[in-house]
Scaffold this active site. Structure first.
Site, mmCIF file in Angstrom:
data_model
loop_
_atom_site.group_PDB
_atom_site.id
_atom_site.type_symbol
_atom_site.label_atom_id
_atom_site.label_comp_id
_atom_site.label_asym_id
_atom_site.label_seq_id
_atom_site.Cartn_x
_atom_site.Cartn_y
_atom_site.Cartn_z
ATOM 1 N N ARG A 65 9.641 53.484 -6.905
ATOM 2 C CA ARG A 65 9.302 52.154 -7.419
ATOM 3 C C ARG A 65 9.471 52.079 -8.935
ATOM 4 O O ARG A 65 9.754 51.016 -9.473
ATOM 5 C CB ARG A 65 7.864 51.802 -7.048
ATOM 6 C CG ARG A 65 7.675 51.389 -5.588
ATOM 7 C CD ARG A 65 6.274 50.873 -5.353
ATOM 8 N NE ARG A 65 6.141 50.249 -4.041
ATOM 9 C CZ ARG A 65 5.188 49.371 -3.730
ATOM 10 N NH1 ARG A 65 4.295 49.024 -4.643
ATOM 11 N NH2 ARG A 65 5.127 48.842 -2.533
ATOM 12 N N LYS A 67 11.690 53.637 -11.839
ATOM 13 C CA LYS A 67 12.839 54.454 -12.223
ATOM 14 C C LYS A 67 13.394 54.016 -13.575
ATOM 15 O O LYS A 67 13.553 54.818 -14.486
ATOM 16 C CB LYS A 67 13.954 54.322 -11.159
ATOM 17 C CG LYS A 67 13.628 54.966 -9.835
ATOM 18 C CD LYS A 67 14.786 54.886 -8.860
ATOM 19 C CE LYS A 67 14.938 53.494 -8.267
ATOM 20 N NZ LYS A 67 15.838 53.472 -7.087
ATOM 21 N N THR A 68 13.672 52.753 -13.689
ATOM 22 C CA THR A 68 14.341 52.244 -14.896
ATOM 23 C C THR A 68 13.414 51.415 -15.772
ATOM 24 O O THR A 68 13.856 50.902 -16.804
ATOM 25 C CB THR A 68 15.548 51.383 -14.494
ATOM 26 O OG1 THR A 68 15.094 50.325 -13.641
ATOM 27 C CG2 THR A 68 16.588 52.210 -13.767
ATOM 28 N N LYS A 139 20.648 38.112 -20.121
ATOM 29 C CA LYS A 139 20.100 37.442 -21.305
ATOM 30 C C LYS A 139 20.819 37.908 -22.567
ATOM 31 O O LYS A 139 21.102 37.106 -23.471
ATOM 32 C CB LYS A 139 18.602 37.719 -21.422
ATOM 33 C CG LYS A 139 17.966 37.125 -22.674
ATOM 34 C CD LYS A 139 16.466 37.283 -22.693
ATOM 35 C CE LYS A 139 15.878 36.688 -23.971
ATOM 36 N NZ LYS A 139 14.391 36.674 -23.961
ATOM 37 N N ARG A 225 37.987 14.498 -5.944
ATOM 38 C CA ARG A 225 38.469 13.356 -6.734
ATOM 39 C C ARG A 225 37.381 12.294 -6.872
ATOM 40 O O ARG A 225 37.225 11.699 -7.926
ATOM 41 C CB ARG A 225 39.706 12.750 -6.082
ATOM 42 C CG ARG A 225 40.966 13.598 -6.212
ATOM 43 C CD ARG A 225 42.112 12.982 -5.435
ATOM 44 N NE ARG A 225 42.410 11.625 -5.894
ATOM 45 C CZ ARG A 225 43.048 10.735 -5.151
ATOM 46 N NH1 ARG A 225 43.431 11.038 -3.907
ATOM 47 N NH2 ARG A 225 43.315 9.525 -5.636
ATOM 48 N N TYR A 226 36.651 12.047 -5.796
ATOM 49 C CA TYR A 226 35.514 11.124 -5.814
ATOM 50 C C TYR A 226 34.720 11.315 -4.531
ATOM 51 O O TYR A 226 35.077 12.151 -3.688
ATOM 52 C CB TYR A 226 35.976 9.664 -5.982
ATOM 53 C CG TYR A 226 37.034 9.197 -4.992
ATOM 54 C CD1 TYR A 226 36.692 8.801 -3.696
ATOM 55 C CD2 TYR A 226 38.373 9.120 -5.372
ATOM 56 C CE1 TYR A 226 37.654 8.364 -2.805
ATOM 57 C CE2 TYR A 226 39.343 8.689 -4.487
ATOM 58 C CZ TYR A 226 38.978 8.299 -3.200
ATOM 59 O OH TYR A 226 39.931 7.861 -2.325
ATOM 60 N N HIS A 286 35.797 8.123 10.742
ATOM 61 C CA HIS A 286 34.517 7.734 10.139
ATOM 62 C C HIS A 286 33.335 8.406 10.839
ATOM 63 O O HIS A 286 32.367 7.752 11.224
ATOM 64 C CB HIS A 286 34.368 6.217 10.137
ATOM 65 C CG HIS A 286 35.366 5.528 9.250
ATOM 66 N ND1 HIS A 286 35.446 5.771 7.898
ATOM 67 C CD2 HIS A 286 36.345 4.637 9.534
ATOM 68 C CE1 HIS A 286 36.425 5.032 7.375
ATOM 69 N NE2 HIS A 286 36.989 4.346 8.354
ATOM 70 N N GLY A 315 45.037 7.529 11.011
ATOM 71 C CA GLY A 315 44.364 8.071 9.830
ATOM 72 C C GLY A 315 43.170 8.935 10.155
ATOM 73 O O GLY A 315 42.305 9.151 9.299
ATOM 74 N N PHE A 475 17.698 6.876 26.469
ATOM 75 C CA PHE A 475 17.439 6.080 27.670
ATOM 76 C C PHE A 475 17.900 4.633 27.510
ATOM 77 O O PHE A 475 18.102 4.133 26.401
ATOM 78 C CB PHE A 475 15.962 6.133 28.053
ATOM 79 C CG PHE A 475 15.003 5.561 27.035
ATOM 80 C CD1 PHE A 475 14.987 4.203 26.707
ATOM 81 C CD2 PHE A 475 14.075 6.379 26.415
ATOM 82 C CE1 PHE A 475 14.087 3.678 25.796
ATOM 83 C CE2 PHE A 475 13.169 5.873 25.487
ATOM 84 C CZ PHE A 475 13.177 4.514 25.177
#
Length: 526
Positions: A65, A67-68, A139, A225-226, A286, A315, A475
């Site tokens: 748990r 180490k660094t 950071k 594009r939109y 659609h 289309g 239904f």
């Protein structure tokens, strides 16, 4: 500005590619620090590394748990190389700069996904030192490069070899990727912990369906594009770990860029066509299917689906659940204008045929089972979550409520149409027979209006409804819908039931000699 790399720290759970990466670093004269299992692995490969415990003079402890979590590590990462006070403090305490950090995190997601994972297992797989180093390095990106993805190893090596270090742009891009990585990691932990039933916090847990806080991460695929309309801005994002077989795994073989509406409609078509076991074709316009068919081959399935509504198919989005061959591609190109053509694969001859329609977007999507864990719908100031509608109807779960029983062919058609209705916007009524839709009524405020539209569509297509079947996603609130259906010559209906006027509806079916089947399951789609 290019920042030279003199010292690197490597500590990874996923060791993919790490041996070659570390070897390249040491061959360029870069000192490598490492921890635990990573250090042992590199030493076994005859790569010269310094264990972090030797570097800090402080042993790993508490079962790894700690180490660094040490000033020599974090001071080396966070020290600002152009700040005199930082430099003086580092020299005072014998802290050397660490210029590159290569870290990925404990496999929390994989751990909690395992059968029988306990709360204790999950907690032990929450990384502490890893995210701390990642965030520290990110950071201090002006001086330190942070690597969290093995896919970036080679590019980093190549840049160091070419320039002697890493540019500001590279370090900044790696830093924001790192912050995204820890955000997604912490989000997973939050989702898991806030899903736990707090009455059982040891052993195998009880998990609630929905977390108390919902965190989700997506990666931008492209700006569009939109949006739905030209005055709206839009972008397409995919899940960090997309579900196999989902639309976001597409490979575009040709055509213009996908639009917002293309993607939305393609998803509707793909989810629908995946639902069929036989070769099938779904044509969507659609967000609604305007023609669906299943047959022995893709060509027949397409011809039948197109015949349902040749006007609306113009289309549209065309989806198949089998490889598309030359004959099918030729028929499609001869018949109609399309925006998107999609399938699990295309023969080389089929792609050659479609290439004549250079603007058509051709997508290959892997055909696998699977669904998103949640469906999301944004509302003002909030979000609706639900599990996907993946109910599969079984014959032993339905109930015949009419005097007449369906024939074997009617049973097949009822189940086919019920599957189609699941992907049609409510109120949905679908007519058809022999594995082909004959008319689809979608998205109406009144169910009887959907019924009339389905009948009108069948008439326009000159498809004979005598002996056909019908499906309704919910239904019938009144008998009027059944009466309209009967006028068309339809002989079998499938719907959920559950109306306070069910008996009236059942009586109408018997009066018209219609077989009526109840599913007890509704398929609203809004």
């Amino acid at each position: 500005m290019t920042q030279a790399i003199s010292r690197a720290l490597i500590s990874v759970s996923d060791k993919t590619g790490i041996v070659d990466f570390a070897r390249e670093l040491t061959q360029m004269g870069i000192e490598v620090l490492s921890t635990g299992g990573t250090a042992r692995m590199l030493m076994e490969e005859k790569i010269g590394v310094i264990e972090v415990a030797d570097y800090t003079g402080f042993p790993e402890m508490l079962d790894g748990r700690v180490k660094t979590l040490h000033p020599k590590i974090h001071g080396g990462i966070l020290g600002r190389r152009d700040n005199p006070d930082d430099i003086a403090k580092m020299q005072e305490h014998g802290i050397d700069g660490i210029d590159l950090v290569c870290v990925n995190l404990y496999p929390f997601a994989a751990t909690v996904a395992k059968q029988g994972c306990t709360v204790e297992d999950a907690i032990e797989n929450i990384d502490i030192g890893g995210p701390t180093m990642v965030r520290a390095a990110a950071k201090n990106w002006k001086y330190v490069a942070i690597l969290t993805d093995a896919a970036d190893y080679q590019a980093v090596i190549d840049e160091i070899k070419a320039t002697g270090g890493l540019s500001d742009k590279t370090r900044f891009n790696l830093a924001r990727k790192a912050f995204s990585h820890t955000a997604q990691y912490d989000g997973m932990i939050s989702n898991y912990l806030t899903s736990l039933d707090d009455e059982k916090l040891s052993g195998e847990p009880q998990l609630n369906d929905f977390p108390q806080q919902f965190n989700q991460s997506w990666i931008k695929v492209q700006d569009l594009r939109y949006g739905e309309n030209p005055h709206q801005k839009a972008a397409f994002y995919r899940d960090v770990y997309p579900v196999s077989g989902s639309l976001s795994n597409y490979v575009q073989k040709q055509g213009k860029e996908l639009s917002y509406n293309n993607i939305a409609d393609a998803d509707a078509a793909w989810e629908a066509v995946k639902a069929f076991d036989m070769p099938a074709c779904v044509i969507v316009k659609h967000a609604n299917p305007c023609g669906v068919a299943q047959a022995a081959d893709t060509l027949t399935a397409y011809r039948l689906a197109f015949a349902t509504d040749t006007t609306s198919a113009f289309g549209g989005i065309i989806a198949f659940n089998r490889e598309v061959d030359k004959a099918t591609a030729e028929q499609i190109c001869a018949n109609q204008f399309m925006e998107v053509l999609m399938a699990p694969s295309f023969t080389a001859d089929a792609l050659a045929v479609v290439s004549a329609k250079k603007n058509v977007r051709v997508l290959e999507v892997p055909l696998y089972e699977g669904a998103n864990r949640f469906e999301l719908k944004r509302v003002g100031g909030g979000l609706l979550l639900q599990t996907p509608d993946k109910h599969i109807l079984q014959k032993d779960a339905v109930k015949v409520v009419s005097q007449r029983q369906p024939t074997e062919q009617e049973w097949q058609d009822l189940f086919f149409l019920w599957k189609v209705a699941q992907f049609v916007k409510s109120n949905a009524v679908v007519f058809g027979k022999n594995g082909q839709t004959y008319g689809i009524g979608a998205g109406q405020m009144s169910r009887v209006d959907s019924t009339r539209i389905a009948a009108r569509k069948a008439g326009e297509a000159k498809l004979d409804l005598n002996g056909a079947c019908a499906a309704s996603d919910a239904f019938f609130p009144f008998r009027d819908g059944v009466d309209v259906i009967a006028e068309q010559g339809i002989k079998a209906i499938i719907h959920p039931g559950g109306s306070i006027r069910d008996e009236e509806v059942f009586q109408a079916a018997d009066e018209h000699g219609i077989a009526m089947v109840l599913t007890g399951v509704r398929h609203f789609r809004h």
